[in-house]
Design an enzyme around this catalytic site. Sequence first.
Site, PDB file in Angstrom:
ATOM      1  CG  ASP A  20      45.030  49.569  42.667  1.00 10.88           C
ATOM      2  OD1 ASP A  20      43.934  48.977  42.624  1.00 10.88           O
ATOM      3  OD2 ASP A  20      45.853  49.414  43.590  1.00 10.88           O
ATOM      4  CG  ASN A  68      42.546  41.326  38.194  1.00 10.35           C
ATOM      5  OD1 ASN A  68      42.905  42.135  37.349  1.00 10.35           O
ATOM      6  ND2 ASN A  68      42.797  41.514  39.490  1.00 10.35           N
TER       7      ASN A  68
HETATM    8  C1  FPP Z   1      41.782  47.890  39.630  1.00  9.03           C
HETATM    9  O1  FPP Z   1      40.975  48.539  40.595  1.00  9.03           O
HETATM   10  C2  FPP Z   1      41.121  47.902  38.328  1.00  9.03           C
HETATM   11  C3  FPP Z   1      40.803  46.800  37.568  1.00  9.03           C
HETATM   12  C4  FPP Z   1      41.128  45.420  37.993  1.00  9.03           C
HETATM   13  C5  FPP Z   1      40.074  46.913  36.294  1.00  9.03           C
HETATM   14  C6  FPP Z   1      40.549  47.993  35.393  1.00  9.03           C
HETATM   15  C7  FPP Z   1      39.737  48.018  34.183  1.00  9.03           C
HETATM   16  C8  FPP Z   1      39.238  49.137  33.608  1.00  9.03           C
HETATM   17  C9  FPP Z   1      39.478  50.504  34.106  1.00  9.03           C
HETATM   18  C10 FPP Z   1      38.421  48.981  32.377  1.00  9.03           C
HETATM   19  C11 FPP Z   1      39.305  49.076  31.170  1.00  9.03           C
HETATM   20  C12 FPP Z   1      38.497  48.877  29.939  1.00  9.03           C
HETATM   21  C13 FPP Z   1      38.987  48.552  28.715  1.00  9.03           C
HETATM   22  C14 FPP Z   1      38.095  48.275  27.583  1.00  9.03           C
HETATM   23  C15 FPP Z   1      40.413  48.438  28.453  1.00  9.03           C
HETATM   24  P1  FPP Z   1      40.489  47.707  41.868  1.00  9.03           P
HETATM   25  O2  FPP Z   1      39.184  47.104  41.568  1.00  9.03           O
HETATM   26  O3  FPP Z   1      41.565  46.738  42.263  1.00  9.03           O
HETATM   27  O4  FPP Z   1      40.346  48.829  42.933  1.00  9.03           O
HETATM   28  P2  FPP Z   1      40.507  48.651  44.517  1.00  9.03           P
HETATM   29  O5  FPP Z   1      41.945  48.344  44.755  1.00  9.03           O
HETATM   30  O6  FPP Z   1      40.089  49.982  45.035  1.00  9.03           O
HETATM   31  O7  FPP Z   1      39.596  47.539  44.922  1.00  9.03           O
END
Ligand code: FPP
Length: 245
Positions: A20, A68
């Site tokens: 996260d 998501n």
């Molecule tokens: C949450 O942060 C993160 C995600 C929903 C995406 C995670 C995906 C990756 C790191 C890429 C992985 C790649 C592969 C190929 C497996 P957020 O966007 O919810 O952060 P926030 O809470 O600060 O908005």
Amino acid sequence: MLPLELNPDRLPQHVAVIMDGNGRWAAARGLPRVMGHRAGVEALKSTLRLCSDWGISSLTAYAFSTENWSRPGDEVNFLMTLFERVLQAELKALEAEQVRIRFLGDLDQLPEKLQRLIAEATACTAANCGIHFNVCTNYGGRRELVRAAQNLARRTAKGELDPDTIDENSIAAELFTAGENDPDLLIRTSGEHRISNFLLWQLAYAEIHVTDVCWPDFNAEALKTALLDFQSRNRRFGGLDPTTP
Ligand code: FPP
């Protein structure tokens, strides 16, 4: 090399991560949110390598939840394309490092190109003998349990299964994680104390480590801190501490 402060005999076998804080990491730098996801990929690659080098057997990462899809279309499309690019770019390295990759979730709702790349990466690495790397993609813990219940009900209706013989192992065998040990340690970055529909069944006895570090900044030091925290815990699995008088 495993940091000296860590006890090699008391490492978690299976680490799960809720990655996260990508969006917040980007916002704090005046960047678009998607740049946080791009940086998050680098953190995931380095975490996978560290876990493998330090002797952890399985790493399960929450890349995209069933919830998501409700994000803005542009962000969802960026993430799907990012998964495709990363898979294409990293497949050779995964093979060379003996990583066995699997994708857990309802994969048939993903873009077809991504489904093809997932099938290819899964097949190419299936016989690898290194770390198990599970990427939860279009994954939801409740949906996984509903699917398990449906599968067991179908087999019961056909007369293949006696309901009285259904036990915890029967349910575990119907989950996407079938054949994998339950996670010993769950790490959640960026400070939120929630499970967010992740591995609801499998996390029953996991130790939980929450760090304020945003996922793109998660590095060797942050992993070491999580593992030290894990090693400081007294895991009783509902029993008593053997040293309790
Ligand atoms: C949450 O942060 C993160 C995600 C929903 C995406 C995670 C995906 C990756 C790191 C890429 C992985 C790649 C592969 C190929 C497996 P957020 O966007 O919810 O952060 P926030 O809470 O600060 O908005």
